[in-house]
Design a protein around this motif. Structure first.
Motif, PDB file in Angstrom:
ATOM      1  N   ALA A   1       0.840  -1.206   0.000  1.00  0.00           N
ATOM      2  CA  ALA A   1       0.000   0.000   0.000  1.00  0.00           C
ATOM      3  C   ALA A   1       0.872   1.251   0.000  1.00  0.00           C
ATOM      4  O   ALA A   1       0.565   2.227  -0.686  1.00  0.00           O
ATOM      5  CB  ALA A   1      -0.937   0.002   1.205  1.00  0.00           C
ATOM      6  N   PHE A   2       1.960   1.225   0.761  1.00  0.00           N
ATOM      7  CA  PHE A   2       2.869   2.368   0.775  1.00  0.00           C
ATOM      8  C   PHE A   2       3.505   2.552  -0.600  1.00  0.00           C
ATOM      9  O   PHE A   2       3.608   3.681  -1.094  1.00  0.00           O
ATOM     10  CB  PHE A   2       3.946   2.206   1.848  1.00  0.00           C
ATOM     11  N   ASP A   3       3.909   1.452  -1.241  1.00  0.00           N
ATOM     12  CA  ASP A   3       4.481   1.544  -2.593  1.00  0.00           C
ATOM     13  C   ASP A   3       3.480   2.163  -3.567  1.00  0.00           C
ATOM     14  O   ASP A   3       3.839   3.013  -4.386  1.00  0.00           O
ATOM     15  CB  ASP A   3       4.913   0.168  -3.100  1.00  0.00           C
ATOM     16  N   ARG A   4       2.213   1.737  -3.495  1.00  0.00           N
ATOM     17  CA  ARG A   4       1.185   2.302  -4.374  1.00  0.00           C
ATOM     18  C   ARG A   4       0.997   3.797  -4.098  1.00  0.00           C
ATOM     19  O   ARG A   4       0.854   4.604  -5.026  1.00  0.00           O
ATOM     20  CB  ARG A   4      -0.150   1.567  -4.190  1.00  0.00           C
ATOM     21  N   PHE A   5       0.998   4.169  -2.816  1.00  0.00           N
ATOM     22  CA  PHE A   5       0.851   5.570  -2.412  1.00  0.00           C
ATOM     23  C   PHE A   5       1.984   6.410  -3.006  1.00  0.00           C
ATOM     24  O   PHE A   5       1.747   7.468  -3.589  1.00  0.00           O
ATOM     25  CB  PHE A   5       0.842   5.646  -0.884  1.00  0.00           C
ATOM     26  N   VAL A   6       3.210   5.914  -2.893  1.00  0.00           N
ATOM     27  CA  VAL A   6       4.370   6.640  -3.431  1.00  0.00           C
ATOM     28  C   VAL A   6       4.270   6.754  -4.948  1.00  0.00           C
ATOM     29  O   VAL A   6       4.519   7.818  -5.518  1.00  0.00           O
ATOM     30  CB  VAL A   6       5.693   5.964  -3.001  1.00  0.00           C
ATOM     31  N   GLN A   7       3.886   5.689  -5.614  1.00  0.00           N
ATOM     32  CA  GLN A   7       3.760   5.723  -7.075  1.00  0.00           C
ATOM     33  C   GLN A   7       2.711   6.737  -7.516  1.00  0.00           C
ATOM     34  O   GLN A   7       2.943   7.516  -8.448  1.00  0.00           O
ATOM     35  CB  GLN A   7       3.395   4.335  -7.611  1.00  0.00           C
ATOM     36  N   ARG A   8       1.548   6.736  -6.853  1.00  0.00           N
ATOM     37  CA  ARG A   8       0.482   7.669  -7.232  1.00  0.00           C
ATOM     38  C   ARG A   8       0.891   9.112  -7.005  1.00  0.00           C
ATOM     39  O   ARG A   8       0.700   9.961  -7.875  1.00  0.00           O
ATOM     40  CB  ARG A   8      -0.797   7.366  -6.439  1.00  0.00           C
ATOM     41  N   THR A   9       1.464   9.414  -5.841  1.00  0.00           N
ATOM     42  CA  THR A   9       1.841  10.797  -5.542  1.00  0.00           C
ATOM     43  C   THR A   9       2.994  11.253  -6.425  1.00  0.00           C
ATOM     44  O   THR A   9       3.052  12.422  -6.815  1.00  0.00           O
ATOM     45  CB  THR A   9       2.197  10.981  -4.053  1.00  0.00           C
ATOM     46  N   THR A  10       3.888  10.349  -6.778  1.00  0.00           N
ATOM     47  CA  THR A  10       5.002  10.697  -7.666  1.00  0.00           C
ATOM     48  C   THR A  10       4.496  11.008  -9.066  1.00  0.00           C
ATOM     49  O   THR A  10       4.927  11.981  -9.687  1.00  0.00           O
ATOM     50  CB  THR A  10       6.044   9.560  -7.709  1.00  0.00           C
ATOM     51  N   ARG A  11       3.560  10.193  -9.576  1.00  0.00           N
ATOM     52  CA  ARG A  11       2.991  10.460 -10.905  1.00  0.00           C
ATOM     53  C   ARG A  11       2.319  11.826 -10.936  1.00  0.00           C
ATOM     54  O   ARG A  11       2.483  12.579 -11.904  1.00  0.00           O
ATOM     55  CB  ARG A  11       1.983   9.368 -11.287  1.00  0.00           C
ATOM     56  N   ILE A  12       1.588  12.161  -9.894  1.00  0.00           N
ATOM     57  CA  ILE A  12       0.922  13.461  -9.840  1.00  0.00           C
ATOM     58  C   ILE A  12       1.949  14.584  -9.767  1.00  0.00           C
ATOM     59  O   ILE A  12       1.846  15.585 -10.475  1.00  0.00           O
ATOM     60  CB  ILE A  12      -0.060  13.522  -8.654  1.00  0.00           C
ATOM     61  N   ALA A  13       2.977  14.414  -8.921  1.00  0.00           N
ATOM     62  CA  ALA A  13       4.016  15.447  -8.778  1.00  0.00           C
ATOM     63  C   ALA A  13       4.775  15.656 -10.083  1.00  0.00           C
ATOM     64  O   ALA A  13       5.203  16.775 -10.385  1.00  0.00           O
ATOM     65  CB  ALA A  13       4.978  15.062  -7.659  1.00  0.00           C
ATOM     66  N   ASN A  14       4.938  14.603 -10.883  1.00  0.00           N
ATOM     67  CA  ASN A  14       5.649  14.703 -12.158  1.00  0.00           C
ATOM     68  C   ASN A  14       4.747  15.168 -13.295  1.00  0.00           C
ATOM     69  O   ASN A  14       5.187  15.263 -14.437  1.00  0.00           O
ATOM     70  CB  ASN A  14       6.278  13.358 -12.524  1.00  0.00           C
ATOM     71  N   GLY A  15       3.479  15.414 -12.993  1.00  0.00           N
ATOM     72  CA  GLY A  15       2.546  15.877 -14.011  1.00  0.00           C
ATOM     73  C   GLY A  15       2.054  14.794 -14.941  1.00  0.00           C
ATOM     74  O   GLY A  15       1.467  15.089 -15.980  1.00  0.00           O
ATOM     75  N   GLU A  16       2.282  13.534 -14.609  1.00  0.00           N
ATOM     76  CA  GLU A  16       1.864  12.435 -15.475  1.00  0.00           C
ATOM     77  C   GLU A  16       0.366  12.202 -15.398  1.00  0.00           C
ATOM     78  O   GLU A  16      -0.225  11.617 -16.288  1.00  0.00           O
ATOM     79  CB  GLU A  16       2.618  11.158 -15.109  1.00  0.00           C
TER      80      GLU A  16
END
Length: 108
Positions: A67-82
């Motif tokens: 769940a933490f890995d998914r959280f990091v992936q989602r927030t990173t995609r948003i932060a990168n504008g993806e």
């Protein structure tokens, strides 16, 4: 998407989390070298509209490594504008108020 991913989509979130590697929020905070209040904030308020998935057993709150890995992936995609961050309730209310004010000014 793999068969396992499809299966997880069909199961309630709690069942998916229960099948993963469980962590207390305190343990996650120690592993990530952040304050435990930061992890609680991730779970309760979230970051960029994304919340850390958690569940309760016997009055104790847990998350999982996955769940933490998914959280990091989602927030990173948003932060990168993806992907675009979801709009919050407050942002929606503000946009509606501005639209109503604009229509009033236009006499509609």
């Amino acid at each position: 998407m793999s068969v396992l991913s499809w299966l997880f989509c069909l199961l309630p979130v709690g069942m998916v989390l229960m099948s993963e590697n469980r962590l207390t929020l305190t343990k996650l905070a120690q592993q990530q070298r952040v304050n435990v209040s930061t992890v609680w904030r991730w779970a309760q308020r979230g970051v960029k509209g994304q919340r850390l998935e958690t569940f309760c057993i016997g009055g104790r709150r847990f998350t999982t490594e996955e769940a933490f890995d998914r959280f990091v992936q989602r927030t990173t995609r948003i932060a990168n504008g993806e992907t675009q961050a979801p709009i919050t309730t407050r942002q929606q209310a503000k946009a509606e108020a501005e639209a109503i004010r604009y229509l009033d000014e236009m006499g509609v």
